[in-house]
Design a protein around this motif. Structure first.
Motif, mmCIF file in Angstrom:
data_model
loop_
_atom_site.group_PDB
_atom_site.id
_atom_site.type_symbol
_atom_site.label_atom_id
_atom_site.label_comp_id
_atom_site.label_asym_id
_atom_site.label_seq_id
_atom_site.Cartn_x
_atom_site.Cartn_y
_atom_site.Cartn_z
ATOM 1 N N UNK A 23 10.524 48.267 32.012
ATOM 2 C CA UNK A 23 10.832 49.547 32.636
ATOM 3 C C UNK A 23 11.216 49.358 34.101
ATOM 4 N N UNK A 24 10.488 48.495 34.801
ATOM 5 C CA UNK A 24 10.776 48.232 36.206
ATOM 6 C C UNK A 24 12.142 47.573 36.378
ATOM 7 N N UNK A 25 12.474 46.651 35.465
ATOM 8 C CA UNK A 25 13.773 45.976 35.530
ATOM 9 C C UNK A 25 14.900 46.987 35.320
ATOM 10 N N UNK A 26 14.729 47.874 34.339
ATOM 11 C CA UNK A 26 15.743 48.891 34.088
ATOM 12 C C UNK A 26 15.901 49.809 35.300
ATOM 13 N N UNK A 27 14.757 50.237 35.851
ATOM 14 C CA UNK A 27 14.809 51.099 37.019
ATOM 15 C C UNK A 27 15.496 50.421 38.193
ATOM 16 N N UNK A 157 17.175 57.916 34.674
ATOM 17 C CA UNK A 157 17.903 58.344 35.879
ATOM 18 C C UNK A 157 17.192 59.524 36.537
ATOM 19 N N UNK A 158 16.633 60.387 35.729
ATOM 20 C CA UNK A 158 15.951 61.563 36.254
ATOM 21 C C UNK A 158 14.748 61.167 37.092
ATOM 22 N N UNK A 159 13.909 60.277 36.566
ATOM 23 C CA UNK A 159 12.682 59.906 37.276
ATOM 24 C C UNK A 159 12.944 58.938 38.423
ATOM 25 N N UNK A 160 14.105 58.257 38.399
ATOM 26 C CA UNK A 160 14.418 57.304 39.458
ATOM 27 C C UNK A 160 15.378 57.888 40.498
ATOM 28 N N UNK A 161 15.688 59.196 40.368
ATOM 29 C CA UNK A 161 16.579 59.895 41.310
ATOM 30 C C UNK A 161 17.943 59.226 41.430
ATOM 31 N N UNK A 162 18.484 58.794 40.282
ATOM 32 C CA UNK A 162 19.806 58.160 40.275
ATOM 33 C C UNK A 162 20.791 58.958 39.419
ATOM 34 N N UNK A 163 20.546 60.270 39.287
ATOM 35 C CA UNK A 163 21.390 61.109 38.431
ATOM 36 C C UNK A 163 22.813 61.193 38.963
#
Length: 352
Positions: A23-27, A157-163
């Motif tokens: 999950x961290x790598x994807x984020x 994207x939603x939780x990482x603010x990259x929308x």
């Protein structure tokens, strides 16, 4: 960023039970794309990987060159799809329109259609093919098997603010359209106070990115920029927009709505090679609105997707009593102007 990394990134989204490290790598990769962007080639690679993360739709051979669609980035009062899909089908093409729900201050096509009693947007790929064969168009939600990576990535994207990343937005939109195996696509990219993107320059950049990604997937694509500093038409709200779209299908809708339906449809027919010019395409679309063949197609589409025949007969009649067909608001407020004049602009983001 190598294309093999992007393919790995999309492929690992299929594992919903991944560990915290994954999950961290994807984020981290999402944040890298957000901060540094992707080249055109990388955006195409990401789009292709997402497209084939699940099932793609397949059509009979005799439909080759006839399957088209439209996508809008969303705007207040945007009921264009409700009139455009049946108008296109009335012109002889197939329209498997996969639409979305409301986001932020903009409405969703599916929410509007589902205000019609009985209308169902959740249908299978086989049902889509049957409706296209019998009616020519359908407006449905994304199935769980079409571009599953998009749902996972969007949540991340939603939780990482990259929308609001152009390559991520483009790959999300185009991958779903490419999964429809389209011949041609028209993009309605909106800007202004009634859209997600306020600046025209940002909308133009997104349009260019999506057109390039879509063309790389073999879909002939054209994009139009639409000023959304005013809502489209006069109505905003699910069933109110259905009513206004039906008036457009009767050939007497608001001028801006009818104009946009004609322009988008005409350019799409030209891109698909069904007419010799975009002007001819515009005229053909407007003809289908005036002669009520688009209205007839809309009625048949809604019945095929669950609405009762009697409901649609009344809804599409010349003198329909919409108060009997739609649930009315319990509370209403009438706004009175202190002076005589005209409304020139409505700010959809005004907070008062």
């Amino acid at each position: 960023m190598g294309s093999h990394i992007l393919y790995w990134f999309v492929d690992c989204t299929k594992d919903v039970s991944c560990n915290v490290t994954a999950q961290l790598v994807r984020g981290a990769l999402l944040m890298a794309i957000y901060l540094h962007g992707l080249t055109a080639s990388e955006t195409s690679s990401l789009t292709r990987a997402m497209t084939y993360s699940g099932e793609t739709l397949h059509w009979p051979l005799e439909w080759n060159g006839c399957v088209v669609d439209k996508h809008s980035t969303g705007g207040v009062g945007d009921k264009v799809s409700l009139a455009l899909a049946p108008a296109l089908a009335a012109c002889g093409v197939k329209v498997p329109m996969i639409s979305g729900r409301g986001l932020g201050h903009t409405g969703g096509t599916l929410d509007k259609l589902e205000s019609i009693p009985g209308f169902c947007s959740s249908i299978t790929a086989d049902q889509i093919r049957n409706i296209l064969a019998n009616v020519g168009c359908c407006i449905v939600g994304q199935t769980k098997d079409i571009v599953p990576a998009d749902r996972v990535l969007y949540a991340m994207r939603d939780v990482s603010s990259t929308v609001d990343s152009l390559p991520l937005i483009a790959s999300s939109i185009v991958s779903k359209k490419a999964a429809e195996n389209l011949t041609a696509l028209v993009l309605d990219v909106k800007y202004g106070r009634g859209a997600f993107m306020e600046k025209e320059a940002d909308a133009r950049s997104l349009a260019e990115t999506m057109v390039e990604a879509s063309n790389s997937m073999g879909v002939k694509t054209v994009a139009l920029l639409t000023n959304m500093n005013n809502p489209i038409g006069f109505a905003v709200g699910n069933h109110l927009e259905v009513i206004e779209a039906i008036r457009c299908l009767h050939g007497n809708g608001p001028a801006d709505l009818q104009y946009l339906v004609g322009q988008l449809g005409g350019r799409l027919l030209y891109k698909a090679g069904k007419v010799t010019s975009s002007t001819e395409g515009v005229n053909l679309i407007l003809e289908k609105l005036q002669d009520k063949s688009a209205l007839h197609t809309f009625r048949r589409m809604c019945v095929a997707q669950g609405a009762a025949e009697e409901t649609m007969k009344e809804l599409c009649s010349e003198n329909a009593d919409f108060t009997k067909l739609f649930r009315q608001s319990k509370f209403t407020t009438q706004l009175r102007s202190p002076v005589t004049g005209y409304v020139h602009q409505i700010d959809a983001l005004w907070r008062g």
